[in-house]
Design a protein around this motif. Sequence first.
Motif, mmCIF file in Angstrom:
data_model
loop_
_atom_site.group_PDB
_atom_site.id
_atom_site.type_symbol
_atom_site.label_atom_id
_atom_site.label_comp_id
_atom_site.label_asym_id
_atom_site.label_seq_id
_atom_site.Cartn_x
_atom_site.Cartn_y
_atom_site.Cartn_z
ATOM 1 N N MET A 1 0.695 -1.280 -0.012
ATOM 2 C CA MET A 1 -0.002 0.039 -0.008
ATOM 3 C C MET A 1 0.939 1.115 -0.072
ATOM 4 N N ALA A 2 0.772 2.185 -0.806
ATOM 5 C CA ALA A 2 1.368 3.424 -0.948
ATOM 6 C C ALA A 2 0.723 4.473 -0.359
ATOM 7 N N GLY A 28 10.774 -8.340 5.551
ATOM 8 C CA GLY A 28 12.009 -8.482 5.694
ATOM 9 C C GLY A 28 12.949 -7.451 5.868
ATOM 10 N N GLY A 29 12.686 -6.159 5.155
ATOM 11 C CA GLY A 29 13.474 -5.003 5.093
ATOM 12 C C GLY A 29 12.530 -3.755 4.966
ATOM 13 N N ILE A 30 13.060 -2.813 5.621
ATOM 14 C CA ILE A 30 12.389 -1.654 5.755
ATOM 15 C C ILE A 30 13.820 -0.554 5.482
ATOM 16 N N GLU A 73 5.664 -4.034 0.155
ATOM 17 C CA GLU A 73 4.787 -4.337 1.003
ATOM 18 C C GLU A 73 4.055 -2.821 1.727
ATOM 19 N N GLY A 74 4.921 -1.957 1.606
ATOM 20 C CA GLY A 74 4.543 -0.505 1.809
ATOM 21 C C GLY A 74 5.422 0.268 1.449
ATOM 22 N N VAL A 93 11.158 9.180 2.684
ATOM 23 C CA VAL A 93 10.722 8.016 1.872
ATOM 24 C C VAL A 93 11.104 6.769 2.618
ATOM 25 N N CYS A 94 9.784 5.968 2.789
ATOM 26 C CA CYS A 94 10.120 4.762 3.490
ATOM 27 C C CYS A 94 9.639 3.630 2.566
ATOM 28 N N ALA A 95 10.304 2.640 2.431
ATOM 29 C CA ALA A 95 9.993 1.300 1.481
ATOM 30 C C ALA A 95 10.095 0.076 2.410
ATOM 31 N N ALA A 96 9.061 -0.540 2.351
ATOM 32 C CA ALA A 96 9.119 -1.941 2.957
ATOM 33 C C ALA A 96 8.691 -3.157 2.232
ATOM 34 N N ALA A 97 9.799 -4.162 2.153
ATOM 35 C CA ALA A 97 9.584 -5.146 1.207
ATOM 36 C C ALA A 97 10.155 -6.581 1.718
#
Length: 148
Positions: A1-2, A28-30, A73-74, A93-97
């Motif tokens: 979700m963005a 697993g990583g943010i 994931e986000g 900027v935050c990216a979750a994967a």
Amino acid sequence: MADARLSLDAFDPAAEIAAFNARHRSAGGIVTFVGQVRDSGGVEALELQHYEPMTLPGMEELARITQARWPLEGLLILHRSGVMYPGDAIVLVCAAARHRRDAFAAADFAMDHLKSESWFWKREKTATGWRWIEPRPEDHEDISRWRA
């Protein structure tokens, strides 16, 4: 979700990051990136102006493209507009994967686009007054690697 947000007010990067992390516990990583006003070079203030009909829709489109390119994931893109002072946060900027490389690449991609193809006009104030700031050649080089 963005989640793409434009803020005319200061935001607390630590609180935003904590809330993002809490929403994405299965990642697993943010990766997070905070851009702030430099406290160097005699900069007294930084002002970012934007064109409202383009800015938030452009940020939302950037978020959509980023999520389409990597399995995230986000994603959070939060950008300030207005007058800011040394130490103030400008962008988050935050990216979750599931995997760290996707999170790193997505955050890097989003920041490269925000630095060189964004909907903001930037000027800084020093003792000699205000001056407009254009993207640097390095900013254009950074974004060119995503076009291949």
